[in-house]
Design an enzyme around this catalytic site. Structure first.
Site, mmCIF file in Angstrom:
data_model
loop_
_atom_site.group_PDB
_atom_site.id
_atom_site.type_symbol
_atom_site.label_atom_id
_atom_site.label_comp_id
_atom_site.label_asym_id
_atom_site.label_seq_id
_atom_site.Cartn_x
_atom_site.Cartn_y
_atom_site.Cartn_z
ATOM 1 N N GLU A 43 42.290 43.447 33.086
ATOM 2 C CA GLU A 43 41.836 42.097 32.527
ATOM 3 C C GLU A 43 41.094 41.193 33.635
ATOM 4 O O GLU A 43 39.856 40.732 33.382
ATOM 5 C CB GLU A 43 42.740 41.318 31.608
ATOM 6 C CG GLU A 43 43.056 42.088 30.357
ATOM 7 C CD GLU A 43 44.087 43.119 30.201
ATOM 8 O OE1 GLU A 43 44.664 43.164 31.486
ATOM 9 O OE2 GLU A 43 44.329 43.553 29.210
ATOM 10 N N PHE A 105 55.354 38.707 19.239
ATOM 11 C CA PHE A 105 55.398 39.671 20.464
ATOM 12 C C PHE A 105 53.958 39.456 20.885
ATOM 13 O O PHE A 105 52.910 39.201 20.249
ATOM 14 C CB PHE A 105 55.353 41.133 19.726
ATOM 15 C CG PHE A 105 55.010 42.291 20.779
ATOM 16 C CD1 PHE A 105 55.492 42.447 21.718
ATOM 17 C CD2 PHE A 105 53.882 43.000 20.565
ATOM 18 C CE1 PHE A 105 55.346 43.468 22.839
ATOM 19 C CE2 PHE A 105 53.494 43.908 21.427
ATOM 20 C CZ PHE A 105 54.280 44.283 22.509
ATOM 21 N N GLN A 106 53.766 39.418 22.211
ATOM 22 C CA GLN A 106 52.522 39.250 22.987
ATOM 23 C C GLN A 106 51.774 37.765 22.406
ATOM 24 O O GLN A 106 50.633 37.482 22.626
ATOM 25 C CB GLN A 106 51.565 40.314 22.669
ATOM 26 C CG GLN A 106 51.960 41.624 23.509
ATOM 27 C CD GLN A 106 50.886 42.915 23.690
ATOM 28 O OE1 GLN A 106 50.128 42.786 22.790
ATOM 29 N NE2 GLN A 106 51.208 43.434 24.842
ATOM 30 N N LYS A 155 44.533 37.006 14.899
ATOM 31 C CA LYS A 155 44.150 38.316 14.269
ATOM 32 C C LYS A 155 43.823 38.380 13.076
ATOM 33 O O LYS A 155 42.934 38.699 12.307
ATOM 34 C CB LYS A 155 45.189 39.319 14.540
ATOM 35 C CG LYS A 155 44.928 40.596 14.316
ATOM 36 C CD LYS A 155 45.992 41.698 14.703
ATOM 37 C CE LYS A 155 45.801 42.980 14.503
ATOM 38 N NZ LYS A 155 46.749 44.162 14.693
ATOM 39 N N MET A 472 41.416 37.838 58.000
ATOM 40 C CA MET A 472 41.285 36.562 58.186
ATOM 41 C C MET A 472 42.645 35.698 58.660
ATOM 42 O O MET A 472 42.765 34.835 59.145
ATOM 43 C CB MET A 472 40.572 35.909 56.936
ATOM 44 C CG MET A 472 40.041 34.473 57.034
ATOM 45 S SD MET A 472 38.981 34.159 58.371
ATOM 46 C CE MET A 472 37.505 34.403 57.617
HETATM 47 C C1 LIG Z 1 44.440 36.806 45.969
HETATM 48 C C2 LIG Z 1 44.391 36.258 47.273
HETATM 49 N N1 LIG Z 1 45.522 36.314 47.919
HETATM 50 C C3 LIG Z 1 45.682 35.905 49.375
HETATM 51 C C4 LIG Z 1 44.682 35.490 49.725
HETATM 52 C C5 LIG Z 1 44.590 34.979 51.494
HETATM 53 N N2 LIG Z 1 43.686 35.653 52.196
HETATM 54 C C6 LIG Z 1 42.368 35.271 52.422
HETATM 55 S S1 LIG Z 1 41.655 36.466 53.463
HETATM 56 C C7 LIG Z 1 43.119 37.446 53.387
HETATM 57 C C8 LIG Z 1 42.884 38.801 54.075
HETATM 58 C C9 LIG Z 1 41.966 39.692 53.550
HETATM 59 O O1 LIG Z 1 42.148 40.886 54.187
HETATM 60 P P1 LIG Z 1 41.075 41.848 54.156
HETATM 61 O O2 LIG Z 1 40.746 41.909 52.570
HETATM 62 O O3 LIG Z 1 41.364 43.111 54.805
HETATM 63 O O4 LIG Z 1 39.600 41.238 54.824
HETATM 64 P P2 LIG Z 1 39.278 40.882 56.467
HETATM 65 O O5 LIG Z 1 39.774 39.601 56.351
HETATM 66 O O6 LIG Z 1 40.213 41.817 57.177
HETATM 67 O O7 LIG Z 1 38.111 41.396 56.641
HETATM 68 C C10 LIG Z 1 44.120 36.754 52.688
HETATM 69 C C11 LIG Z 1 45.296 37.635 52.578
HETATM 70 C C12 LIG Z 1 43.353 35.217 48.984
HETATM 71 N N3 LIG Z 1 41.970 34.841 49.574
HETATM 72 N N4 LIG Z 1 43.341 35.944 47.790
#
Ligand SMILES: Cc1ncc(C[n+]2csc(CCOP(=O)(O)OP(=O)(O)O)c2C)c(N)n1
Ligand SMILES: [Mg+2]
Lengths: 574, 190
Positions: A43, A105-106, A155, A472
């Site tokens: 979803e 439920f749900q 529903k 990042m």
């Molecule tokens: C749902 C979610 N969880 C955690 C984060 C924190 N976060 C920001 S960037 C990142 C790393 C992303 O890694 P990747 O997709 O491999 O991208 P890269 O930075 O390596 O290009 C994280 C964990 C986020 N932005 N969103």
């Protein structure tokens, strides 16, 4: 009833996932052909796909999910759409009215859970009110500052027959002000005449205001000759090829854009919200400027930064009036001073802050995106991204010429956004080239949607910059946490080519810069979903960077020394 | 910071007067919020205050127009002038809100609160309680041989003062309604 109301609203596609509490609606969908239903695999994907559809068309996106877990899975998408002001309508099933409150439920308190993450929501308990609420929901989602709305439909209300309310008969008091105060607009025009170092700072509000707003913005920039920068959300409103374009501003914005913001004497904020990714340290933010702010949302004005000329109204309406005033005043600018300002800007531009050197046998992410840009720029192209370094590099190295071509999760920064969003964009533009620039970690968060692309024959390209790192996060740990790389390695990664093949899609891997162009061409030439595993330099950092708690003129550049750049106060910021 | 040049009420929304002040002074404002009387509207308003960390000193709500499905929420809040402006703008953004009025800046207004006080005691303290109630024009609405329930209306300050005096002579329980407020004069909000 629901399907009829959606048709009357011009809906042609719904992204959804069925369950017990929405079966009557699914039954109706089955018995008609006007509205297509796209079965997603989760979803969250349905909501992001609706966002991708909305952002790439300017029309509202629609998602349909079941009660309980269906609704709770939609929460991230709703919050994402709220933060980025994306108009979507989410329909949720609910247990029958007589069972509400019994922990059936749900059952989940969907309107309660989603109240803070929707612009508005409704629980419809009477079938007679259903159609009216649906029409009202579209109105609310689209007017004023756009946003997500949710309608929770028990529903029994879906099963019952009731009176249908025509679209035109909708009763609503919700009518945000769109025209700006003409005195303030005149005051801004006067400030523009006098300005020596002006800059336009534009945001997602320009895109949201419709294509007319982007057109007017271009005219205004042309008429004044002032430089223009944009937030991540506003890319494409002014063309990247335009000669007044400074590039994106903000934490990973361009040197010239941030310097211009810092040193300007007149800042004209059009549909942006002084987000903390933009301002950096508040008390050092553009200290010498008079600030004007055009925004449709009164709560955005003076929220973070005190402005001198607030203009409450819709961007297109205000720009139209501003242009009229500007032209009737004889389009005077302080040409000599503005010319000097441009000389200064050209010096900053000469720094060439996005410069990188592709040497050796390992692909630099910047190089990968430069090549992607070069090989796709003439296509009818839509770009989505996930969240991380790759997202910022995409914003820096890809050029956007038009609005609604760039879909990225800005406000919430939702990893897992890009893949489903790209599916939504491709559904809206079946003939176009839709690419999701992804990081390997983000992409894994909603990779199951590859099944959706396959099922509906959507030739979406998943361009993964695979650095085997939560890049990042790793960059921040390098700069802020003494290079202690706590859980920022992407371990046990799948073989993306085999993964693609397991879904029946095409997988391509590339690790040698010499092979990159051919591999990208292979991706482009394949008529079907592709997962492109681009193995890139693992420890590349994304620059320029304004570290948290620093001012615009304290940017880190690619080869700068990073020791001790963020002090203790800055390190608590995110 | 240099003084700003925005006029009061620079936008045409009466409640959103974008005041040129980012001062640290904490102000107390009474807001009258006219809302559509739909399920959940109170949760929206309270959720806004909780979610964004604003203060609620007092909040009252009741339907004021049955046919038109309108309720009036009176909120007393405190914050810096900037926070107060944000609160008003944020309230104004809620789809079920018709109007937000800041009674504190929109001219003179009257504020009243009703409270019930239970005072228990015997002998002299009973007499003293009755004497104080008389001074504050509080009515006795229930009485036993060992207790009174007083009803008092007035400004929150008056009720505070009454509570202060009653505490040493046997105040055991109190219930307050929160503030209801109206602007003075003939002008009508909405
Ligand atoms: C749902 C979610 N969880 C955690 C984060 C924190 N976060 C920001 S960037 C990142 C790393 C992303 O890694 P990747 O997709 O491999 O991208 P890269 O930075 O390596 O290009 C994280 C964990 C986020 N932005 N969103
Ligand atoms: Mg990565």
């Amino acid at each position: 009833m629901v399907v009829q109301a959606l048709k009357d609203q011009g809906v042609d596609v719904i992204f959804g996932y069925p369950g017990g509490a929405v079966l009557p609606i699914y039954d109706e969908i089955f018995q008609q052909n006007e509205i297509r239903h796209v079965l997603v695999r989760h979803e969250q994907g349905a909501v992001h796909a609706a966002e991708g559809y909305a952002r790439s068309t300017g029309k509202p996106g629609v998602a349909l999910v079941t009660s309980g877990p269906g609704a709770t899975n939609a929460v991230t998408g709703l919050t994402d759409a709220l933060m980025d002001s994306i108009p979507i309508i989410v329909l949720t099933g609910q247990v029958p009215t007589f069972m509400i409150g019994s922990d059936a439920f749900q059952e989940a308190d969907t309107v309660g859970i989603t109240r803070p993450c929707t612009k508005h929501n409704w629980l419809v308990k009477e079938t007679d009110k259903l159609a009216g609420v649906i029409h009202e929901a579209f109105h609310v989602a689209m007017s004023g500052r756009p946003g997500p709305v949710l309608i929770d439909i028990p529903k029994d209300v879906q099963f019952a027959t009731g009176a249908y309310t025509e679209k035109a008969k909708r009763k609503s008091h919700y009518a945000p002000q769109v025209k700006g105060d003409i005195d303030s607009i005149t005051e801004l025009a006067r400030a523009m005449e006098k300005a020596k170092r002006p800059v336009f700072y534009t945001g997602g509000g320009v895109i949201n205001s419709g294509t007319a707003a982007s057109q007017l913005l271009r005219e205004l920039v042309e008429a004044t000759g002032f430089p223009i920068t944009s937030t991540l959300m506003g890319l494409g409103a002014y063309p990247a090829s335009g000669d007044k374009w400074l590039g994106m501003l903000g934490m990973h914005g361009l040197y010239e854009a941030n310097m211009a913001m810092h040193d300007c004497d007149l800042m004209i904020n059009i549909g942006a919200r002084f987000d903390d990714r933009i301002t950096g340290r508040i008390d050092a933010f553009s200290p010498k400027s008079t600030k004007a702010h055009i925004d449709i949302d009164a709560s955005s004005i003076n929220k973070v930064i005190r402005v001198d000329i607030p203009i409450l109204g819709d961007v297109a309406h205000v720009l139209e009036d501003l242009l009229k005033v500007w032209k009737s005043n004889g389009r005077k600018t302080n040409a000599e001073a503005v010319g000097k300002w441009w000389d200064q800007i050209k010096e900053w531009q000469a720094v060439d802050c996005l410069k990188f050197k592709q040497t050796g046998k390992v692909i630099k992410p910047q190089y990968a995106l430069s090549r992607l840009e070069a090989l796709t720029k003439d296509h009818d192209r839509y770009i989505c991204t996930e969240v991380g370094q790759h997202q910022m590099w995409a914003a820096q190295y890809l050029n956007f010429e038009d609005p609604n071509r760039w879909m990225t999760s800005g406000g919430l920064g939702t990893m897992g956004y890009g893949h489903p969003a790209s599916i939504g964009a491709q559904m809206a533009h079946p003939e176009a080239l839709v690419i999701n620039v992804a990081g390997e970690a983000s992409w894994l968060m909603n990779m199951q949607e590859l099944g959706t692309s396959m099922q509906y024959g959507l030739p979406v390209k998943q361009f993964i910059l695979n650095n085997e790192r939560l890049g990042m996060v790793r960059q921040w740990q390098e700069l802020l946490h003494g290079e202690r790389y706590s859980s920022s390695w992407s371990e046990s990664l799948p073989d993306f080519v085999k993964l693609a093949e397991a879904f029946g899609a095409k997988g391509i891997q590339c690790h040698d810069p010499a092979d990159l162009d051919d591999a990208i061409m292979e991706m482009l030439n394949h008529d079907g979903p592709v997962v492109f595993d681009c193995l890139v330099e693992k420890h590349e950092n994304c620059y320029p960077m304004i570290p948290s708690g620093k001012a615009h003129n304290e940017m880190l550049m690619g080869d700068a020394s990073t020791a001790g750049v963020i002090d203790a106060k800055g390190s608590v910021l995110v | 910071m240099p003084p700003l040049k925005i006029k009061k009420g620079a936008s045409s929304h009466s409640a959103y007067n974008l005041r040129p002040t980012f001062s640290e002074v904490i102000e107390r404002h009474t807001l009258a919020v006219v809302v559509e009387n739909e399920p959940g509207v109170l949760a929206r308003v309270i959720g806004l205050f909780a979610g964004r960390g604003y203060n609620i000193e007092s909040l009252t709500v009741a339907e004021i127009d049955h046919e038109g499905h309108r309720s009036r929420i009176t909120i007393v809040t405190t914050g810096t002038p900037q926070a107060i402006e944000q609160i008003k703008a944020q309230l104004g953004r809620i789809v079920s809100v018709y109007k937000v009025h800041d009674l504190t800046v929109e001219g003179a207004s009257v504020e009243r609160e009703l409270a019930l006080f239970k005072v228990a005691g015997k002998g002299d303290s009973r007499v003293e309680a009755l004497r104080l109630a008389d001074i504050f024009r509080a009515n006795v609405v229930d009485s036993t041989l060992e207790s009174f329930v007083f009803e008092i209306t007035g400004t929150p300050e008056k009720i505070d003062a009454f509570a202060e005096l009653m505490r040493p002579i046997g105040l055991v329980e109190m219930a307050r309604t929160g503030v209801a407020a109206l602007g003075r004069g003939v002008a009508e909000l909405m």
